[in-house]
Design a protein around this motif. Structure first.
Motif, PDB file in Angstrom:
ATOM      1  N   GLU A 462      45.278  39.417  47.463  1.00 54.49           N
ATOM      2  CA  GLU A 462      44.641  38.318  46.968  1.00 54.49           C
ATOM      3  C   GLU A 462      44.371  38.684  45.476  1.00 54.49           C
ATOM      4  N   LYS A 464      42.826  36.400  42.616  1.00 52.85           N
ATOM      5  CA  LYS A 464      41.866  35.190  42.476  1.00 52.85           C
ATOM      6  C   LYS A 464      41.459  35.290  41.087  1.00 52.85           C
ATOM      7  N   ASP A 480      33.312  36.357  48.456  1.00 53.46           N
ATOM      8  CA  ASP A 480      34.784  36.881  48.654  1.00 53.46           C
ATOM      9  C   ASP A 480      34.641  38.313  49.034  1.00 53.46           C
ATOM     10  N   GLN A 655      44.058  32.928  56.544  1.00 53.06           N
ATOM     11  CA  GLN A 655      42.972  33.105  55.893  1.00 53.06           C
ATOM     12  C   GLN A 655      41.959  32.715  57.253  1.00 53.06           C
TER      13      GLN A 655
END
Length: 718
Positions: A462, A464, A480, A655
């Motif tokens: 990831e 982000k 998250d 995901q």
């Protein structure tokens, strides 16, 4: 007022509500029914004919004024939920003839046993309209509770005129003590209400004392301790020659708490002028002249009384007369200096006229010194660029600390907190409440990187970037964390409880510390969260201030704020404490949750916080999911179950499966929320996964959720 008149008044409050319910526990009201009917109000006794009665009320008698007489007690809190006419009761009126019931009904309070007990307990005080007016801010269903009611009753007993915060009440209590008669009268009333120990508890917590009774003798001792510690707030170690040094608070948290109290006292419009009288009358034996003699008049004190200022001015005047040539003047902050339309600067010991270049440099220096980054204006930003919902949340949170402020608009609130200055939105305001802060402050982003293993590299699970305001970012980041680090269900006794696979309180404190202490003003400013297979690291541009070291973080220390406006708003929202104890709570929480204690590293103005065994759970799992999804997609296409799928849809499916494995069972709406993707889009991807036999829905429509199928787990070795 007669019964009929009371019923007509009730009906007159809202013409849309035409029913009045009454529950007659002992049958004593029967004699009144004839008079009510004679007034033109139809009386209907309630038996067990609920279905027929409800039809009559909603169809045949719609709009008519009806008095529903129940010849039995009102159902209790548990039973009322099954009462067949509950919807009509909620939508209409109820006649209550005792004070408690009338009070609860009049102010729209929740009709709970706790609220009934509270109103009954303090009935004598609550009966007067004057007191009800003073307590108006807490007399509604949202604010009426035991804590607020006690605070309100203490406020009006101390004659604060309205519901005040604890600090204001303590300031008023100290003020009252200067008038022994008024103080004793107030204490007598507090004793009658059994609230004297509540007030005494506030003072004991504030000053680390253990006084038993609220009396003038104890208040005098407390005033002495307040005065001494306020004056010596900037003195770390009292001198042995200081005969008052036993009064000194030892813990940083206590000193910070007292400073916060005194700041509120100094800012209170009706109490600030009473500080001198309180110190002079109640704590006269703490002589400021002694403190100045022991520590020197040039030492900085936490507060300057009138006699201290007078003494200092006299000393300066005397020095100036005796040594006029040697008298020095502090350097002015408002440079350059102006005199008779000419601009001057100091160069060494000389005063000279200034050049244009030096004037420009001085003006730049002045702006830099007068405005910290937080208070600088955001160019081109307007109120429409702010998230009003988050501002309203903060206003509600702020009112838990200050009942006295009543803001007519979000703008007024922001002005009062220094977040709008001279009509301009400040940087701090944009970081806290901006709809899109990075449009104005690009360096305010937060980055989350999930590395596959224990070292950083070119590949990520990831990568982000969070571009929202502070409150939105914190919510998203922890959502998250739940996905990447995970949580599990544990059984405690007979209850199932959700447990995070990370020390939530410690991690929240660490993240908020990084956000609050970040050096936003630097263009190179960054805040990066890195999650590895063996640790989590939060790196923040904005090192420790004022020569503080990493070892200081492991003991009590003063809270030194780089961004006080941002910190203050986080404090009101109960995201942080402003007492310098956050790092200790982090250590304690990690130990309690069975994790290794956090580690700090401070180099080159970068503070790095590591949680050694907080880790993601992807090692070996994600690879299996990716491989498994790829195979079932290929098989589905070859068998004609589905058509070709883009890389984006495939990534979304991976995901979804990763999240379901983490959550064990989850609904589609929750998946959309946690992955921050449109519900309709995810619904299509979930449907594809169901078609391919990867996931299945288990349980009822209301309480069930999606799980990864045993077939997929077994076949693909996930």
């Amino acid at each position: 007022m007669g019964i009929v008149e009371k019923i007509k008044n009730i009906l007159g409050q809202d013409k849309r509500k035409n029913l009045v319910f009454y529950f007659d526990a002992d049958g004593s009201f029967k004699d009144e029914l004839q008079e009510i009917e004679a007034s033109g109000i139809q009386v209907i006794p309630v038996a067990q004919n609920y279905f027929e009665l409800k039809y009559q009320l909603e169809m045949e008698l719609k709009g008519k004024e009806i008095f529903l007489y129940h010849p039995f007690p009102k159902p209790n809190e548990k039973e009322i939920k099954k009462y067949p006419l509950l919807d009509l009761l909620k939508a209409n009126h109820e006649l209550r003839l005792d004070f408690v019931s009338e009070f609860i009904s009049e102010h729209g309070l929740l009709d709970t046993s706790e609220n009934n007990r509270l109103v009954k307990r303090y009935e004598k005080v609550l009966k007067t309209k004057t007191n009800q007016k003073k307590l108006a801010r807490i007399l509604d269903s949202s604010h009426f509770n035991k804590g607020n009611l006690k605070l309100g009753l203490i406020s009006i007993t101390l004659d604060v005129h309205s519901v005040a915060d604890k600090n204001s009440c303590m300031g008023k209590c100290l003020t009252l003590a200067t008038d022994e008669k008024a103080f004793n009268k107030a204490v007598k009333s507090l004793v009658e209400l059994e609230l004297d120990q509540e007030v005494m508890g506030w003072f004991n917590f504030l000053l680390d004392t253990n006084c038993q009774d609220l009396n003038r003798e104890n208040i005098v001792e407390l005033a002495r301790k307040v005065k001494y510690n306020v004056l010596t707030a900037l003195i770390d170690k009292p001198l042995k020659t200081d005969s008052y040094n036993k009064l000194k608070l030892q813990r940083s948290a206590d000193i910070n708490r007292l400073q916060s109290f005194f700041q509120d006292w100094e800012n209170h419009p009706n109490l600030k002028d009473q500080i001198e009288p309180v110190f002079n009358q109640l704590a006269a034996d703490i002589k400021t002249s002694n403190l100045m003699a022991w520590y020197g008049s040039d030492h900085e004190f936490g507060y300057y009384s009138e006699d201290m200022l007078t003494s200092m001015i006299r000393e300066l005047y005397k020095t100036a007369l005796e040594n006029p040539v040697k008298t020095s003047v502090w350097e002015g902050s408002n440079k350059p200096y102006y005199f008779k339309n000419t601009i001057y600067v100091r160069q060494g010991s000389q005063t000279r006229t200034s050049s244009g270049k030096s004037i420009s440099a001085l003006l730049d220096q002045q702006v830099e010194s007068e405005q910290r980054w937080e208070r600088r204006s955001v160019l081109g930003a307007y109120l429409d660029d702010l998230d009003l919902r988050e501002i309203e949340n903060s206003i509600r949170a702020y009112k838990n600390y200050s009942f006295n402020d009543n803001f007519t608009s979000p703008e007024q609130f922001l002005i009062s907190r220094g977040l709008i200055v001279n009509g301009n939105i400040t940087n701090a305001c944009m970081v806290l409440f901006g709809k899109n802060p990075t449009q104005f402050i690009p360096q305010s982003i937060i980055k989350l990187v999930v590395h596959p293993g224990s070292k950083s590299g070119d590949s990520f699970k990831e990568n982000k970037i969070y571009k929202g305001n502070l409150f939105k970012n914190v919510k998203e980041i922890f959502s998250d964390f739940d996905i990447h680090i995970g949580k599990e269900n544990v059984i405690e006794g007979a209850l199932r409880k959700e447990k995070k696979l990370y020390p939530e309180k410690a991690l929240r404190e660490g993240l908020l510390n990084a956000i609050v202490h970040r050096e936003y003003g630097a263009i190179q400013s960054f805040l990066v969260i890195e999650l590895f297979s063996n640790r989590l690291v939060i790196s923040n541009y904005g090192g420790l201030l004022n020569n503080m070291t990493v070892s200081d973080l492991k003991s009590e220390h003063n809270s030194i704020l780089r961004n006080p406006d941002i910190a203050q708003m986080c404090y009101y929202n109960r995201l942080i404490e402003m007492l310098g104890t956050g790092t200790l709570r982090m250590i304690r929480n990690c130990k309690e949750e069975g994790f290794k204690i956090p580690r700090w590293k401070n180099t080159n103005n970068i503070l790095e916080l590591s949680f050694p065994d907080v880790k993601h759970q992807y090692e070996g799992i994600t690879e299996g999911i990716t491989e498994g999804i790829t195979k079932v997609i290929d098989e589905g296409i070859s068998e004609g179950l589905i058509e070709g799928i883009t890389d984006g849809v495939k990534e979304s499916m991976i995901q979804i499966v990763s999240l379901i494995l983490t959550e064990k069972s989850i609904r589609a709406s929750e998946i959309a929320e946690k992955l921050d993707k449109p519900y309709k889009t995810l619904e299509r991807h979930i449907s594809l996964l169901k078609q391919l036999g990867v996931i299945e829905y288990i349980g009822s429509k209301r309480a069930g959720g999606y799980k990864v199928s045993e077939r997929f787990i077994t076949k693909r070795g996930v």
